[in-house]
Design a protein around this motif. Structure first.
Motif, PDB file in Angstrom:
ATOM      1  N   ALA A 121       0.815  -1.215   0.000  1.00  0.00           N
ATOM      2  CA  ALA A 121       0.000   0.000   0.000  1.00  0.00           C
ATOM      3  C   ALA A 121       0.850   1.268   0.000  1.00  0.00           C
ATOM      4  CB  ALA A 121      -0.945  -0.012   1.196  1.00  0.00           C
ATOM      5  N   ALA A 122       1.990   1.258   0.677  1.00  0.00           N
ATOM      6  CA  ALA A 122       2.841   2.458   0.712  1.00  0.00           C
ATOM      7  C   ALA A 122       3.361   2.796  -0.681  1.00  0.00           C
ATOM      8  CB  ALA A 122       4.004   2.261   1.687  1.00  0.00           C
ATOM      9  N   LEU A 123       3.713   1.801  -1.465  1.00  0.00           N
ATOM     10  CA  LEU A 123       4.147   2.039  -2.842  1.00  0.00           C
ATOM     11  C   LEU A 123       2.985   2.584  -3.665  1.00  0.00           C
ATOM     12  CD1 LEU A 123       6.241   1.762  -5.162  1.00  0.00           C
ATOM     13  CD2 LEU A 123       5.336  -0.550  -5.522  1.00  0.00           C
ATOM     14  N   MET A 124       1.830   1.978  -3.497  1.00  0.00           N
ATOM     15  CA  MET A 124       0.665   2.349  -4.303  1.00  0.00           C
ATOM     16  C   MET A 124       0.097   3.716  -3.924  1.00  0.00           C
ATOM     17  SD  MET A 124       0.536  -0.036  -6.468  1.00  0.00           S
ATOM     18  CE  MET A 124      -1.087  -0.009  -7.214  1.00  0.00           C
ATOM     19  N   ALA A 125       0.571   4.326  -2.840  1.00  0.00           N
ATOM     20  CA  ALA A 125       0.111   5.656  -2.428  1.00  0.00           C
ATOM     21  C   ALA A 125       0.728   6.766  -3.274  1.00  0.00           C
ATOM     22  CB  ALA A 125       0.430   5.883  -0.955  1.00  0.00           C
ATOM     23  N   HIS A 126       1.751   6.464  -4.063  1.00  0.00           N
ATOM     24  CA  HIS A 126       2.386   7.477  -4.925  1.00  0.00           C
ATOM     25  C   HIS A 126       1.502   7.780  -6.136  1.00  0.00           C
ATOM     26  CE1 HIS A 126       6.335   7.532  -2.935  1.00  0.00           C
ATOM     27  NE2 HIS A 126       6.117   6.256  -2.695  1.00  0.00           N
ATOM     28  N   ASP A 127       1.706   8.959  -6.734  1.00  0.00           N
ATOM     29  CA  ASP A 127       0.970   9.320  -7.952  1.00  0.00           C
ATOM     30  C   ASP A 127       1.371   8.437  -9.116  1.00  0.00           C
ATOM     31  OD1 ASP A 127      -0.385  11.345  -6.630  1.00  0.00           O
ATOM     32  OD2 ASP A 127       1.034  12.899  -7.262  1.00  0.00           O
ATOM     33  N   THR A 128       2.654   8.079  -9.183  1.00  0.00           N
ATOM     34  CA  THR A 128       3.147   7.138 -10.187  1.00  0.00           C
ATOM     35  C   THR A 128       4.048   6.128  -9.488  1.00  0.00           C
ATOM     36  OG1 THR A 128       5.059   8.513 -10.749  1.00  0.00           O
ATOM     37  CG2 THR A 128       3.094   8.781 -12.122  1.00  0.00           C
ATOM     38  N   VAL A 129       4.111   4.937 -10.067  1.00  0.00           N
ATOM     39  CA  VAL A 129       4.990   3.881  -9.581  1.00  0.00           C
ATOM     40  C   VAL A 129       5.843   3.412 -10.755  1.00  0.00           C
ATOM     41  CG1 VAL A 129       3.588   3.163  -7.610  1.00  0.00           C
ATOM     42  CG2 VAL A 129       3.089   2.228  -9.868  1.00  0.00           C
ATOM     43  N   ASN A 130       7.046   2.912 -10.447  1.00  0.00           N
ATOM     44  CA  ASN A 130       8.025   2.614 -11.493  1.00  0.00           C
ATOM     45  C   ASN A 130       8.486   1.171 -11.450  1.00  0.00           C
ATOM     46  OD1 ASN A 130       8.859   5.449 -12.641  1.00  0.00           O
ATOM     47  ND2 ASN A 130       8.620   5.690 -10.431  1.00  0.00           N
ATOM     48  N   PHE A 131       8.555   0.567 -12.644  1.00  0.00           N
ATOM     49  CA  PHE A 131       8.957  -0.827 -12.774  1.00  0.00           C
ATOM     50  C   PHE A 131       9.718  -1.025 -14.081  1.00  0.00           C
ATOM     51  CE2 PHE A 131       4.801  -0.550 -10.722  1.00  0.00           C
ATOM     52  CZ  PHE A 131       5.080  -1.126  -9.492  1.00  0.00           C
ATOM     53  N   HIS A 132      10.511  -2.083 -14.126  1.00  0.00           N
ATOM     54  CA  HIS A 132      11.151  -2.448 -15.387  1.00  0.00           C
ATOM     55  C   HIS A 132      10.076  -2.966 -16.347  1.00  0.00           C
ATOM     56  CE1 HIS A 132      15.117  -1.906 -13.811  1.00  0.00           C
ATOM     57  NE2 HIS A 132      15.058  -2.930 -12.980  1.00  0.00           N
ATOM     58  N   PRO A 133      10.177  -2.580 -17.620  1.00  0.00           N
ATOM     59  CA  PRO A 133       9.216  -3.069 -18.626  1.00  0.00           C
ATOM     60  C   PRO A 133       9.681  -4.406 -19.222  1.00  0.00           C
ATOM     61  CG  PRO A 133      10.589  -1.401 -19.605  1.00  0.00           C
ATOM     62  CD  PRO A 133      11.019  -1.501 -18.153  1.00  0.00           C
ATOM     63  N   LEU A 134       9.819  -5.428 -18.362  1.00  0.00           N
ATOM     64  CA  LEU A 134      10.249  -6.789 -18.699  1.00  0.00           C
ATOM     65  C   LEU A 134      11.754  -6.924 -18.906  1.00  0.00           C
ATOM     66  CD1 LEU A 134       7.387  -7.872 -21.159  1.00  0.00           C
ATOM     67  CD2 LEU A 134       7.499  -8.187 -18.674  1.00  0.00           C
ATOM     68  N   GLU A 135      12.474  -5.823 -18.871  1.00  0.00           N
ATOM     69  CA  GLU A 135      13.934  -5.856 -18.990  1.00  0.00           C
ATOM     70  C   GLU A 135      14.512  -4.747 -18.127  1.00  0.00           C
ATOM     71  OE1 GLU A 135      14.450  -3.468 -23.168  1.00  0.00           O
ATOM     72  OE2 GLU A 135      13.683  -5.522 -23.271  1.00  0.00           O
ATOM     73  N   ASN A 136      15.711  -4.970 -17.610  1.00  0.00           N
ATOM     74  CA  ASN A 136      16.265  -4.039 -16.622  1.00  0.00           C
ATOM     75  C   ASN A 136      17.112  -2.915 -17.216  1.00  0.00           C
ATOM     76  OD1 ASN A 136      18.524  -5.497 -17.307  1.00  0.00           O
ATOM     77  ND2 ASN A 136      19.008  -6.158 -15.236  1.00  0.00           N
ATOM     78  N   THR A 137      16.904  -2.614 -18.478  1.00  0.00           N
ATOM     79  CA  THR A 137      17.605  -1.498 -19.125  1.00  0.00           C
ATOM     80  C   THR A 137      16.693  -0.296 -19.327  1.00  0.00           C
ATOM     81  OG1 THR A 137      17.093  -2.430 -21.295  1.00  0.00           O
ATOM     82  CG2 THR A 137      19.236  -3.012 -20.319  1.00  0.00           C
ATOM     83  N   ALA A 138      15.547  -0.324 -18.668  1.00  0.00           N
ATOM     84  CA  ALA A 138      14.601   0.785 -18.750  1.00  0.00           C
ATOM     85  C   ALA A 138      13.699   0.738 -17.512  1.00  0.00           C
ATOM     86  CB  ALA A 138      13.755   0.681 -20.017  1.00  0.00           C
ATOM     87  N   THR A 139      13.065   1.879 -17.241  1.00  0.00           N
ATOM     88  CA  THR A 139      12.101   1.967 -16.149  1.00  0.00           C
ATOM     89  C   THR A 139      10.859   2.665 -16.685  1.00  0.00           C
ATOM     90  OG1 THR A 139      13.810   1.999 -14.453  1.00  0.00           O
ATOM     91  CG2 THR A 139      11.669   2.916 -13.846  1.00  0.00           C
ATOM     92  N   THR A 140       9.702   2.090 -16.387  1.00  0.00           N
ATOM     93  CA  THR A 140       8.433   2.614 -16.869  1.00  0.00           C
ATOM     94  C   THR A 140       7.590   3.106 -15.699  1.00  0.00           C
ATOM     95  OG1 THR A 140       8.451   1.172 -18.807  1.00  0.00           O
ATOM     96  CG2 THR A 140       6.300   2.003 -18.094  1.00  0.00           C
ATOM     97  N   ALA A 141       7.125   4.340 -15.799  1.00  0.00           N
ATOM     98  CA  ALA A 141       6.237   4.945 -14.806  1.00  0.00           C
ATOM     99  C   ALA A 141       4.794   4.716 -15.235  1.00  0.00           C
ATOM    100  CB  ALA A 141       6.528   6.433 -14.680  1.00  0.00           C
ATOM    101  N   ILE A 142       3.955   4.378 -14.245  1.00  0.00           N
ATOM    102  CA  ILE A 142       2.543   4.100 -14.502  1.00  0.00           C
ATOM    103  C   ILE A 142       1.754   4.554 -13.276  1.00  0.00           C
ATOM    104  CG2 ILE A 142       2.811   1.735 -13.635  1.00  0.00           C
ATOM    105  CD1 ILE A 142       0.706   0.843 -15.711  1.00  0.00           C
TER     106      ILE A 142
END
Length: 173
Positions: free
Chosen positions: A121-142
């Motif tokens: 829940a603490a992560l999900m409280a942000h306006d955007t959250v960031n994850f790798h888009p299936l590979e660790n050479t990029a980060t995607t905000a959603i």
């Protein structure tokens, strides 16, 4: 067949989900990703693919600096017995990503619904959250709501709750 990053982005686009992605050198750990802090706004994540004593799989996303008590987490997730890390082979076969690239976006590859997704829940409280888009050479905000919509579209109704242990986090400060 494992989805590519391009296929993931097309899937998100078809759902009407807006994302923003930045490219960067490969990062394999939260510590390595610290150098990216100034370039990335929103909640930064750590993501773990775990298994219980019965072989059930869980993917946990929490804030990158959250303390996770693996000795007690099974109680919060409803898992059978203590959790351990899934093997690299399980990560590839079920979630479709390499070690160092664990992400909730891997749900696109789990067509059999073998993984239970848990979002802190603490992560999900942000306006955007960031994850790798299936590979660790990029980060995607959603946006958190869009992440949940994506997970639901892949057949993964996520659990959202307090999975980081505040007592452990305080002890680590």
């Amino acid at each position: 067949m494992t989805a590519t990053r391009t296929e993931l982005m097309a899937y998100l686009d078809a759902l009407g989900v807006r994302t923003s992605t930045i490219e960067h050198p490969a990062v394999f750990t939260v510590a390595e990703s610290a150098a990216l802090r100034g370039r990335i706004a929103g909640g930064k994540s750590k993501n773990l693919l775990l298994k219980d004593k019965k072989g059930r799989l869980f993917m946990l996303s929490a804030e990158d600096d959250a303390a996770i008590d693996l000795k007690r987490l099974h109680e919060k997730l409803g898992a059978q017995g203590r959790l351990s890390f899934a093997s690299a082979d399980q990560l590839r076969a079920v979630w479709g990503v390499e070690p160092g690239s664990v992400t909730p976006f891997g749900a696109i590859n789990d067509r059999d619904g073998l993984v239970t997704v848990a979002l802190d829940a603490a992560l999900m409280a942000h306006d955007t959250v960031n994850f790798h888009p299936l590979e660790n050479t990029a980060t995607t905000a959603i946006a958190p709501g869009d992440l949940i919509r994506f997970l639901q579209a892949t057949g993964h109704e996520p659990m959202v709750g307090a999975f980081a242990d505040p007592a452990v986090a305080e002890a680590g400060d």
